[in-house]
Design a protein around this motif. Structure first.
Motif, PDB file in Angstrom:
ATOM      1  N   GLY A  97       0.777  -1.230   0.000  1.00  0.00           N
ATOM      2  CA  GLY A  97       0.000   0.000   0.000  1.00  0.00           C
ATOM      3  C   GLY A  97       0.809   1.280   0.000  1.00  0.00           C
ATOM      4  N   LYS A  98       2.121   1.174  -0.105  1.00  0.00           N
ATOM      5  CA  LYS A  98       2.970   2.359   0.017  1.00  0.00           C
ATOM      6  C   LYS A  98       3.170   3.100  -1.306  1.00  0.00           C
ATOM      7  CE  LYS A  98       5.589   0.605   3.979  1.00  0.00           C
ATOM      8  NZ  LYS A  98       6.936   0.230   4.493  1.00  0.00           N
ATOM      9  N   THR A  99       2.957   2.391  -2.421  1.00  0.00           N
ATOM     10  CA  THR A  99       3.207   2.975  -3.738  1.00  0.00           C
ATOM     11  C   THR A  99       1.952   2.877  -4.595  1.00  0.00           C
ATOM     12  OG1 THR A  99       5.515   2.256  -3.603  1.00  0.00           O
ATOM     13  CG2 THR A  99       4.702   2.924  -5.776  1.00  0.00           C
ATOM     14  N   ALA A 100       1.614   3.963  -5.280  1.00  0.00           N
ATOM     15  CA  ALA A 100       0.514   3.956  -6.250  1.00  0.00           C
ATOM     16  C   ALA A 100       1.112   3.974  -7.649  1.00  0.00           C
ATOM     17  CB  ALA A 100      -0.389   5.160  -6.053  1.00  0.00           C
ATOM     18  N   TYR A 101       0.647   3.051  -8.474  1.00  0.00           N
ATOM     19  CA  TYR A 101       1.068   2.987  -9.875  1.00  0.00           C
ATOM     20  C   TYR A 101      -0.091   3.491 -10.726  1.00  0.00           C
ATOM     21  CZ  TYR A 101       4.873   0.073  -8.104  1.00  0.00           C
ATOM     22  OH  TYR A 101       5.966  -0.389  -7.412  1.00  0.00           O
ATOM     23  N   VAL A 102       0.143   4.599 -11.446  1.00  0.00           N
ATOM     24  CA  VAL A 102      -0.933   5.333 -12.111  1.00  0.00           C
ATOM     25  C   VAL A 102      -0.674   5.409 -13.620  1.00  0.00           C
ATOM     26  CG1 VAL A 102      -2.234   7.495 -12.148  1.00  0.00           C
ATOM     27  CG2 VAL A 102      -1.136   6.757 -10.015  1.00  0.00           C
ATOM     28  N   SER A 103      -1.705   5.120 -14.407  1.00  0.00           N
ATOM     29  CA  SER A 103      -1.598   5.348 -15.850  1.00  0.00           C
ATOM     30  C   SER A 103      -1.866   6.823 -16.119  1.00  0.00           C
ATOM     31  CB  SER A 103      -2.586   4.464 -16.615  1.00  0.00           C
ATOM     32  OG  SER A 103      -3.916   4.680 -16.199  1.00  0.00           O
ATOM     33  N   VAL A 104      -0.923   7.472 -16.775  1.00  0.00           N
ATOM     34  CA  VAL A 104      -1.012   8.906 -17.052  1.00  0.00           C
ATOM     35  C   VAL A 104      -1.204   9.068 -18.559  1.00  0.00           C
ATOM     36  CG1 VAL A 104       0.065  11.150 -16.752  1.00  0.00           C
ATOM     37  CG2 VAL A 104       0.498   9.336 -15.082  1.00  0.00           C
ATOM     38  N   GLU A 105      -2.446   9.354 -18.934  1.00  0.00           N
ATOM     39  CA  GLU A 105      -2.862   9.244 -20.332  1.00  0.00           C
ATOM     40  C   GLU A 105      -2.086  10.162 -21.268  1.00  0.00           C
ATOM     41  OE1 GLU A 105      -7.088   8.829 -22.663  1.00  0.00           O
ATOM     42  OE2 GLU A 105      -6.976  10.308 -21.059  1.00  0.00           O
ATOM     43  N   ASP A 106      -2.049  11.445 -20.971  1.00  0.00           N
ATOM     44  CA  ASP A 106      -1.444  12.397 -21.905  1.00  0.00           C
ATOM     45  C   ASP A 106       0.080  12.296 -21.950  1.00  0.00           C
ATOM     46  OD1 ASP A 106      -3.993  13.203 -22.386  1.00  0.00           O
ATOM     47  OD2 ASP A 106      -3.785  15.242 -21.591  1.00  0.00           O
ATOM     48  N   ASP A 107       0.679  11.753 -20.894  1.00  0.00           N
ATOM     49  CA  ASP A 107       2.133  11.577 -20.868  1.00  0.00           C
ATOM     50  C   ASP A 107       2.574  10.213 -21.404  1.00  0.00           C
ATOM     51  OD1 ASP A 107       2.346  14.080 -19.718  1.00  0.00           O
ATOM     52  OD2 ASP A 107       2.519  13.324 -17.665  1.00  0.00           O
ATOM     53  N   SER A 108       1.605   9.307 -21.597  1.00  0.00           N
ATOM     54  CA  SER A 108       1.900   7.941 -22.066  1.00  0.00           C
ATOM     55  C   SER A 108       2.950   7.260 -21.201  1.00  0.00           C
ATOM     56  CB  SER A 108       2.346   7.942 -23.538  1.00  0.00           C
ATOM     57  OG  SER A 108       1.321   8.430 -24.366  1.00  0.00           O
ATOM     58  N   VAL A 109       2.674   7.250 -19.891  1.00  0.00           N
ATOM     59  CA  VAL A 109       3.586   6.601 -18.953  1.00  0.00           C
ATOM     60  C   VAL A 109       2.789   5.894 -17.857  1.00  0.00           C
ATOM     61  CG1 VAL A 109       5.453   8.268 -19.300  1.00  0.00           C
ATOM     62  CG2 VAL A 109       3.831   8.615 -17.422  1.00  0.00           C
ATOM     63  N   LEU A 110       3.440   4.926 -17.232  1.00  0.00           N
ATOM     64  CA  LEU A 110       3.019   4.422 -15.937  1.00  0.00           C
ATOM     65  C   LEU A 110       3.872   5.146 -14.912  1.00  0.00           C
ATOM     66  CD1 LEU A 110       1.473   2.319 -14.149  1.00  0.00           C
ATOM     67  CD2 LEU A 110       3.547   0.913 -14.311  1.00  0.00           C
ATOM     68  N   GLY A 111       3.217   5.909 -14.027  1.00  0.00           N
ATOM     69  CA  GLY A 111       3.945   6.648 -13.013  1.00  0.00           C
ATOM     70  C   GLY A 111       3.840   5.974 -11.659  1.00  0.00           C
ATOM     71  N   ALA A 112       4.947   5.911 -10.917  1.00  0.00           N
ATOM     72  CA  ALA A 112       4.963   5.356  -9.561  1.00  0.00           C
ATOM     73  C   ALA A 112       5.098   6.513  -8.576  1.00  0.00           C
ATOM     74  CB  ALA A 112       6.112   4.374  -9.392  1.00  0.00           C
ATOM     75  N   TYR A 113       4.236   6.510  -7.547  1.00  0.00           N
ATOM     76  CA  TYR A 113       4.199   7.618  -6.591  1.00  0.00           C
ATOM     77  C   TYR A 113       4.232   7.072  -5.170  1.00  0.00           C
ATOM     78  CZ  TYR A 113       2.719  10.215 -10.699  1.00  0.00           C
ATOM     79  OH  TYR A 113       2.656  10.770 -11.960  1.00  0.00           O
ATOM     80  N   ASP A 114       5.072   7.704  -4.340  1.00  0.00           N
ATOM     81  CA  ASP A 114       5.161   7.333  -2.931  1.00  0.00           C
ATOM     82  C   ASP A 114       4.011   8.005  -2.178  1.00  0.00           C
ATOM     83  OD1 ASP A 114       7.068   6.243  -0.642  1.00  0.00           O
ATOM     84  OD2 ASP A 114       6.330   8.212  -0.017  1.00  0.00           O
ATOM     85  N   MET A 115       3.148   7.193  -1.536  1.00  0.00           N
ATOM     86  CA  MET A 115       1.952   7.746  -0.905  1.00  0.00           C
ATOM     87  C   MET A 115       2.264   8.494   0.389  1.00  0.00           C
ATOM     88  SD  MET A 115      -0.355   7.258  -3.046  1.00  0.00           S
ATOM     89  CE  MET A 115      -1.741   7.816  -2.057  1.00  0.00           C
ATOM     90  N   ALA A 116       3.378   8.188   1.036  1.00  0.00           N
ATOM     91  CA  ALA A 116       3.734   8.875   2.286  1.00  0.00           C
ATOM     92  C   ALA A 116       4.292  10.271   2.009  1.00  0.00           C
ATOM     93  CB  ALA A 116       4.737   8.049   3.073  1.00  0.00           C
ATOM     94  N   SER A 117       5.250  10.341   1.098  1.00  0.00           N
ATOM     95  CA  SER A 117       5.888  11.630   0.799  1.00  0.00           C
ATOM     96  C   SER A 117       5.143  12.423  -0.270  1.00  0.00           C
ATOM     97  CB  SER A 117       7.326  11.396   0.331  1.00  0.00           C
ATOM     98  OG  SER A 117       7.333  10.735  -0.930  1.00  0.00           O
ATOM     99  N   LYS A 118       4.239  11.753  -0.992  1.00  0.00           N
ATOM    100  CA  LYS A 118       3.476  12.350  -2.103  1.00  0.00           C
ATOM    101  C   LYS A 118       4.402  12.784  -3.242  1.00  0.00           C
ATOM    102  CE  LYS A 118      -0.230  13.955   0.939  1.00  0.00           C
ATOM    103  NZ  LYS A 118      -1.080  15.102   1.351  1.00  0.00           N
ATOM    104  N   LYS A 119       5.494  12.068  -3.392  1.00  0.00           N
ATOM    105  CA  LYS A 119       6.479  12.397  -4.415  1.00  0.00           C
ATOM    106  C   LYS A 119       6.521  11.315  -5.501  1.00  0.00           C
ATOM    107  CE  LYS A 119       8.089  16.058  -2.256  1.00  0.00           C
ATOM    108  NZ  LYS A 119       7.904  17.435  -2.790  1.00  0.00           N
ATOM    109  N   PRO A 120       6.816  11.711  -6.761  1.00  0.00           N
ATOM    110  CA  PRO A 120       6.995  10.712  -7.818  1.00  0.00           C
ATOM    111  C   PRO A 120       8.269   9.916  -7.595  1.00  0.00           C
ATOM    112  CG  PRO A 120       7.511  12.914  -8.645  1.00  0.00           C
ATOM    113  CD  PRO A 120       6.958  13.095  -7.265  1.00  0.00           C
ATOM    114  N   LEU A 121       8.208   8.626  -7.914  1.00  0.00           N
ATOM    115  CA  LEU A 121       9.365   7.748  -7.761  1.00  0.00           C
ATOM    116  C   LEU A 121      10.042   7.482  -9.105  1.00  0.00           C
ATOM    117  CD1 LEU A 121       7.809   5.181  -5.264  1.00  0.00           C
ATOM    118  CD2 LEU A 121       9.457   6.998  -4.737  1.00  0.00           C
TER     119      LEU A 121
END
Length: 289
Positions: A73-97
Motif C-alpha cells: 500500500g505504500k506505492t501507487a502505480y498510475v496510468s497517465v494518459e497524456d504523458d503515455s507513462v506508468l507513473g509510480a508515486y510514494d503515498m507517504a511523501s506524495k512524491k513521484p518515484l
C-alpha cells in the motif's frame, strides 16, 4: 466532482467534494481513506472516510486515468494518459518515484500480488504491456483486441482478462506464457457490434462468474469463468461502465455514465432490482467491506 455514498440498498447517504473529474478509486489498507484519481486536477485525492471529506492530494501527471497499489500500500502505480507513462508515486511523501514509457493512452493498471510486475493497457497500441517493476522496463507486449481498457485477474492468477472496447470482446491472457489464449465475443440482440463497447469488469467473490459492462450497449454480461460462455445479459442504464460487488456477491452495482445513475443487480436471478440517480457521468464503483 463528487463521491456519492450509498447504502447497500442504493439509498444515497452523503456526497463528498473531491478534485476535478474523479475516476478510479481504491481504499487504503485499513479502509480509513479512499484514494481517487482526478483526471482534470492531475492529482490523486485522499479522502478521510470517517470525516467524509477530502484530506489532501498527491500531484500526478497530465490526465491520470487508473491506478493500482503495491501489496504493502505504500506505492501507487498510475496510468497517465497524456504523458503515455506508468507513473509510480510514494503515498507517504506524495512524491513521484519513477516513470515507465508506454504506448499511447495507457489506462488499465494491475499489480501482481508479489509486487514485481505491472500490467498496463495501451488503448492506441492495442497491447498489454508487461512491466518489470524492479528493472522499470517493459519486458513484453501482449497483442490483444482493439482499444484495450481494463483488467481482472483470475483468483488463481493463471488468467488475465482484458476488455477490448472497440472489438466487443474480452481477451483471456495466459499469465505464464503472456499470450492471448482466447477471445470472448459479445452480441446483443438489436445492437450493432460497434455499439457493444466493454470496459468495466468485476469477478464474483466466489470466482465463478465474470461480469462485464458492455458500455453503449446498455447491458451487463455474466460470463462463466470456467467455460467462458456468456450466461446472462441484463439491461441496465446508458453506457454501463464501472462495476462493483457487495462482499457476499449477492448484489452487483453498475455505474451508468450516460444516464447519470447506478443500477443494482440481483446476481442470483440475474435481474435489475432498481436504478438510482448517481450524479453526473458516474465512473467507478467502490464497495466497502
Amino acid at each position: 466532482n463528487k463521491i456519492y455514498v450509498f447504502s447497500a440498498a442504493g439509498e444515497r447517504q452523503a456526497a463528498i467534494d473531491v478534485c476535478k473529474r474523479p475516476r478510479d478509486m481504491s481504499f487504503n489498507g485499513d479502509g480509513s481513506q479512499i484514494y481517487v484519481v482526478c483526471g482534470d486536477s492531475n492529482a490523486m485525492g485522499v479522502v478521510d472516510v470517517a470525516g467524509g471529506k477530502l484530506a489532501g492530494t498527491v500531484p500526478l501527471g497530465e490526465s491520470p486515468e487508473m491506478f493500482d497499489l503495491s501489496p504493502d500500500g505504500k506505492t501507487a502505480y498510475v496510468s497517465v494518459e497524456d504523458d503515455s507513462v506508468l507513473g509510480a508515486y510514494d503515498m507517504a511523501s506524495k512524491k513521484p518515484l519513477f516513470e515507465v514509457k508506454t504506448g499511447g493512452e495507457p489506462e488499465g493498471v494491475l499489480i501482481t500480488p508479489d509486487g514485481k510486475t505491472a500490467y498496463v493497457t495501451s488503448e492506441v497500441a492495442n497491447v498489454v504491456h508487461v512491466i518489470d517493476l524492479t528493472t522499470k522496463k517493459v519486458t513484453k507486449n501482449i497483442k490483444v483486441g482493439k482499444r484495450p481498457r481494463r483488467f481482472v485477474m483470475s483468483p488463481d492468477g493463471s488468467e488475465l482478462w482484458v476488455t477490448n472496447e472497440l472489438d466487443a470482446t474480452v481477451s483471456v491472457v495466459d499469465t505464464k506464457t503472456h499470450t492471448e489464449k482466447q477471445k470472448i465475443k459479445f452480441e446483443v440482440k438489436g445492437m450493432r457490434p460497434a455499439d457493444i463497447t466493454p470496459v468495466g469488469m468485476a469477478i464474483s467473490p466466489d470466482g465463478k462468474s465474470m461480469w462485464v459492462g458492455l458500455g453503449r450497449a446498455n447491458h451487463v454480461a455474466e460470463v462463466d469463468v470456467a467455460s467462458k460462455a456468456v450466461k446472462n445479459q441484463i439491461l441496465v442504464g446508458k453506457r454501463a461502465w464501472g462495476l462493483g460487488f457487495t462482499p457476499d456477491g449477492k448484489t452487483l452495482f453498475v455505474a451508468n455514465g450516460l444516464s447519470d445513475d447506478m443500477t443494482l443487480i440481483d446476481t442470483a436471478s440475474a435481474k435489475a432490482i432498481r436504478t438510482v440517480p448517481a450524479g453526473r457521468v458516474p465512473h467507478t464503483i467502490l464497495v466497502g467491506k
